[in-house]
Enzyme design. Structure first.
Site, short mmCIF file in Angstrom:
data_model
loop_
_atom_site.label_atom_id
_atom_site.label_comp_id
_atom_site.label_asym_id
_atom_site.label_seq_id
_atom_site.Cartn_x
_atom_site.Cartn_y
_atom_site.Cartn_z
CG MET A 133 -55.77 -46.22 30.96
SD MET A 133 -55.32 -44.46 31.00
CE MET A 133 -55.72 -43.96 29.32
CG ASP B 246 -45.14 -42.33 32.35
OD1 ASP B 246 -44.91 -41.38 33.11
OD2 ASP B 246 -45.77 -42.21 31.28
CE LYS C 184 -51.08 -38.20 36.11
NZ LYS C 184 -51.08 -37.49 37.39
#
Length: 287
Positions: free
Chosen positions: A190, A53, A75
């Site tokens: 996030m 990642d 991502k």
């Protein structure tokens, strides 16, 4: 000064075999390579292909065995990213070609890491896999900022949530009313992009505008930055600071403990920590 005693090694004698054709879904922790588990280090040293990642610290990848192939599958919100289904099917393809496949994910693969989705795809294609948990940023990242997720003088519960859904917007599926009322400490992944809307919703549901909030950016790395603010000032202060994701956001009285527990800041600057950060008489250690 006495020489430090080297710890007894339990690797590789008791290490599980990383079998060709298998996939290991491994959490790399929030940043510092020292937070890798022994299983994670073993996987890095044996994998043929490492599909990693964006949030995996580059220092972790330096532990890969010579000749291992590194494939980026990051991502990041708002940026061009690989589709999740394509990533999952790539793991199947690599395993079926006889590779030892390490899927290395920041934090813990099962905490907002889509590890469950990838594992279910592997199961659907009869690809054997192993799950290796990692230190999630909502705990390890806060610890590196000197903020405990729980403390008996402030909270006996903590709520972890994501600040955006799969479409990149503030999630409607979260019961914000009950989170605001029932979670003394809220740890958000996030959430920086939507912090204005989130803070406004929490205040509308009864949280105090002066409640402490902290943003821990690039947690547990040499780029770590911490912003302490309040729920009412969070959006404006983040904008003024220029800080950017990735970040962990924590809301609650535990943020006040940072003045006494910022061990990393104390080690780097030599400053004295506050022995009573909550401004009340400390508990007796035997209490």
């Amino acid at each position: 000064m006495t020489e430090p005693i080297a710890p007894k090694s339990i690797w590789p004698e008791t290490a599980p075999d990383f079998v060709p054709g298998h996939v290991w879904l491994v959490g790399a922790g929030p940043g510092d390579p020292g937070l890798l588990t022994l299983h994670a280090a073993h996987a890095l040293g044996n994998a043929d292909v490492i599909v990693h990642d964006a949030l995996v610290d580059p220092r972790c990848l330096e532990l890969a065995r010579p000749g291992a192939t590194l494939e980026y599958a990051g991502k990041r919100g708002g940026k061009p990213s690989a589709k999740q289904r394509d990533i999952s099917l790539r793991l199947v393809e690599l395993a079926r070609s006889g590779k030892r496949v390490l899927r290395l994910k920041g934090g813990d693969p099962f905490v907002f890491g889509r590890g469950g989705e990838e594992a279910l795809t592997l199961a659907a294609h009869d690809v054997p896999f192993r799950i290796v948990p990692g230190v999630t940023a909502g705990i390890g990242g806060l610890a590196y900022a000197g903020i405990p997720a729980t403390h008996r003088d402030t909270n006996h519960a903590v709520t972890f949530l994501t600040g955006h859904d799969s479409g990149g917007v503030m999630p409607d599926a979260i019961d914000w009313h009950h989170v605001a009322k029932g979670a003394p400490v809220i740890v958000m992944y996030m959430a920086m992009k939507h912090i204005g809307a989130i803070a406004g919703r929490l205040i509308a549901e009864g949280r105090a505008p002066n409640e402490p909030v902290a943003f821990v950016c690039n947690a547990a790395t040499d780029r770590q930055q911490v912003l302490e603010t309040t729920l009412g000032r969070a959006e404006a202060d983040v904008a003024e600071s220029g800080l950017e994701p990735p970040a962990i956001v924590v809301v609650g009285e535990v943020v006040r403990l940072r003045s006494g527990l910022d061990w990393l800041g104390a080690l780097s600057s030599g400053r004295v920590l506050d022995p009573d950060p909550l401004g009340a008489r400390r508990r007796d250690e035997t209490g």
